[in-house]
Design a protein around this motif. Structure first.
Motif, short mmCIF file in Angstrom:
data_model
loop_
_atom_site.label_atom_id
_atom_site.label_comp_id
_atom_site.label_asym_id
_atom_site.label_seq_id
_atom_site.Cartn_x
_atom_site.Cartn_y
_atom_site.Cartn_z
N PHE A 49 0.85 -1.19 0.00
CA PHE A 49 0.00 0.00 0.00
C PHE A 49 0.89 1.24 0.00
O PHE A 49 1.98 1.23 0.57
CB PHE A 49 -0.92 -0.01 1.22
N TYR A 50 0.38 2.28 -0.65
CA TYR A 50 1.20 3.47 -0.86
C TYR A 50 0.35 4.72 -0.68
O TYR A 50 -0.85 4.71 -0.94
CB TYR A 50 1.76 3.50 -2.29
N TRP A 51 1.01 5.80 -0.31
CA TRP A 51 0.42 7.14 -0.37
C TRP A 51 1.34 8.04 -1.19
O TRP A 51 2.56 8.00 -1.03
CB TRP A 51 0.22 7.74 1.01
N TYR A 52 0.70 8.84 -2.05
CA TYR A 52 1.39 9.84 -2.86
C TYR A 52 0.63 11.16 -2.70
O TYR A 52 -0.54 11.18 -2.34
CB TYR A 52 1.37 9.46 -4.34
N ARG A 53 1.32 12.25 -3.01
CA ARG A 53 0.61 13.52 -3.06
C ARG A 53 0.97 14.25 -4.35
O ARG A 53 2.03 14.02 -4.94
CB ARG A 53 0.93 14.39 -1.85
N GLU A 95 4.29 12.92 -6.05
CA GLU A 95 5.45 12.65 -5.20
C GLU A 95 5.14 11.48 -4.26
O GLU A 95 4.06 11.44 -3.65
CB GLU A 95 5.78 13.88 -4.34
N PHE A 96 6.09 10.60 -4.13
CA PHE A 96 5.97 9.46 -3.23
C PHE A 96 6.03 9.93 -1.78
O PHE A 96 6.87 10.74 -1.41
CB PHE A 96 7.09 8.47 -3.53
N LEU A 97 5.14 9.39 -0.95
CA LEU A 97 5.19 9.67 0.48
C LEU A 97 5.68 8.46 1.27
O LEU A 97 6.67 8.53 1.99
CB LEU A 97 3.80 10.07 1.01
N VAL A 98 4.98 7.31 1.10
CA VAL A 98 5.26 6.17 1.95
C VAL A 98 4.75 4.90 1.32
O VAL A 98 3.77 4.91 0.57
CB VAL A 98 4.61 6.40 3.34
N SER A 99 5.44 3.79 1.60
CA SER A 99 4.93 2.47 1.24
C SER A 99 4.79 1.64 2.51
O SER A 99 5.54 1.85 3.49
CB SER A 99 5.84 1.78 0.22
N PHE A 100 3.87 0.70 2.48
CA PHE A 100 3.47 -0.03 3.70
C PHE A 100 3.29 -1.48 3.31
O PHE A 100 2.61 -1.81 2.35
CB PHE A 100 2.16 0.59 4.20
N TYR A 101 3.93 -2.36 4.09
CA TYR A 101 3.84 -3.79 3.81
C TYR A 101 3.95 -4.55 5.10
O TYR A 101 4.75 -4.20 5.98
CB TYR A 101 4.96 -4.21 2.84
N SER A 130 7.55 0.33 4.88
CA SER A 130 8.72 -0.26 4.23
C SER A 130 9.65 0.81 3.68
O SER A 130 10.87 0.63 3.67
CB SER A 130 8.31 -1.24 3.13
N GLU A 131 9.09 1.91 3.21
CA GLU A 131 9.91 3.03 2.75
C GLU A 131 9.14 4.32 2.95
O GLU A 131 7.92 4.32 2.95
CB GLU A 131 10.24 2.90 1.26
N LYS A 132 9.87 5.41 3.12
CA LYS A 132 9.23 6.72 3.18
C LYS A 132 10.16 7.77 2.59
O LYS A 132 11.37 7.59 2.57
CB LYS A 132 8.86 7.09 4.62
N SER A 133 9.55 8.84 2.10
CA SER A 133 10.34 9.91 1.50
C SER A 133 10.64 10.98 2.55
O SER A 133 10.13 10.93 3.68
CB SER A 133 9.58 10.53 0.33
N GLU A 134 11.41 11.97 2.13
CA GLU A 134 11.75 13.09 3.02
C GLU A 134 10.51 13.89 3.40
O GLU A 134 10.47 14.55 4.44
CB GLU A 134 12.75 14.01 2.33
N ILE A 135 9.51 13.85 2.52
CA ILE A 135 8.27 14.60 2.80
C ILE A 135 7.56 14.00 4.01
O ILE A 135 6.93 14.71 4.80
CB ILE A 135 7.34 14.54 1.58
N PHE A 136 7.65 12.71 4.17
CA PHE A 136 6.90 11.98 5.20
C PHE A 136 7.61 12.15 6.54
O PHE A 136 8.37 11.29 6.98
CB PHE A 136 6.79 10.51 4.81
#
Lengths: 112, 114
Positions: free
Chosen positions: B32-36, B44-50, B55-61
């Motif tokens: 699952f992912y959130w983008y804005r 822009e990528f915000l975060v991935s979730f597993y 599992s990963e997040k960007s500087e924005i998050f």
């Protein structure tokens, strides 16, 4: 810095004509390159996904090409339809990661 | 065809308030992912979730943001103490395992901070 650049920024074509959209990227290491279609007010919809070893992939009237050596991709749309009017976004995935790097898109308008 | 659904479609919130954006991913997806997307700018990528964790997040998050999967179907993005610059379209996406799998996006929640 990982970047994805697209050209042109916008394009207007007549219905029935073909067009080609360009994408250059500096994302490294590279996992795959995707093309998405985004209608106004909607979420992006996946058109194609190409890995490092693939240099062309088709989805109906959409054909994407990839040159991993020059880090360039193109999306060719054949026999355009009014419903093709949308933003087309090139997206590159970093190897070993799940986050995507998006281009700013090409805004395509197909006119009758 | 299964879809990712997001609610609300438009959220208006006063600056400084907390907001929760909701998503129902495609049922058999595991990522699952959130983008804005700020108006006129790129996604822009915000975060991935597993597996129930980020599992990963960007500087924005940053610490202002959090994600949760409170039950078997919903996936939420919480923004604490919203700022004017948080105004954007927020997209949720879900996908199968594997980096070469497509991500399926919802139609987004437009967040307007006043």
């Amino acid at each position: 810095k990982n970047q994805v650049e697209q050209s042109p920024q916008s394009l207007i074509i007549l219905e029935g004509k073909n067009c080609t959209l360009q994408c250059n990227y500096t994302v490294s290491p590279f996992s795959n390159l995707r093309w998405y279609k985004q209608d106004t007010g909607r979420g992006p919809v996946s058109l194609t996904i190409m890995t490092f070893s693939e240099n062309t992939k088709s989805n109906g009237r959409y054909t994407a090409t990839l040159d991993a050596d020059t880090k360039q991709s193109s999306l060719h749309i054949t026999a355009s339809q009014l419903s093709d009017s949308a933003s087309y976004i090139c997206v590159v995935t970093l190897s070993g990661a799940n986050n995507l790097f998006f281009g700013t898109g090409t805004r395509l308008t197909v006119i009758p | 065809e299964p879809e990712v659904t997001q609610t609300p479609s438009h959220q208006v919130t006063q600056m400084g308030q907390e907001v929760i954006l909701r998503c129902v991913p495609i049922s058999n997806h595991l990522y699952f992912y959130w983008y804005r997307q700020i108006l006129g700018q790129k996604v822009e990528f915000l975060v991935s979730f597993y597996n129930n964790e980020i599992s990963e997040k960007s500087e924005i998050f940053d610490d202002q943001f959090s994600v949760e999967r409170p039950d078997g179907s919903n996936f939420t993005l919480k923004i604490r103490s919203t700022k004017l610059e948080d105004s954007a379209m927020y997209f949720c996406a879900s996908g199968d395992p594997g980096v070469n799998q497509p991500q399926h996006f919802g139609d987004g929640t437009r967040l307007s901070i006043l």
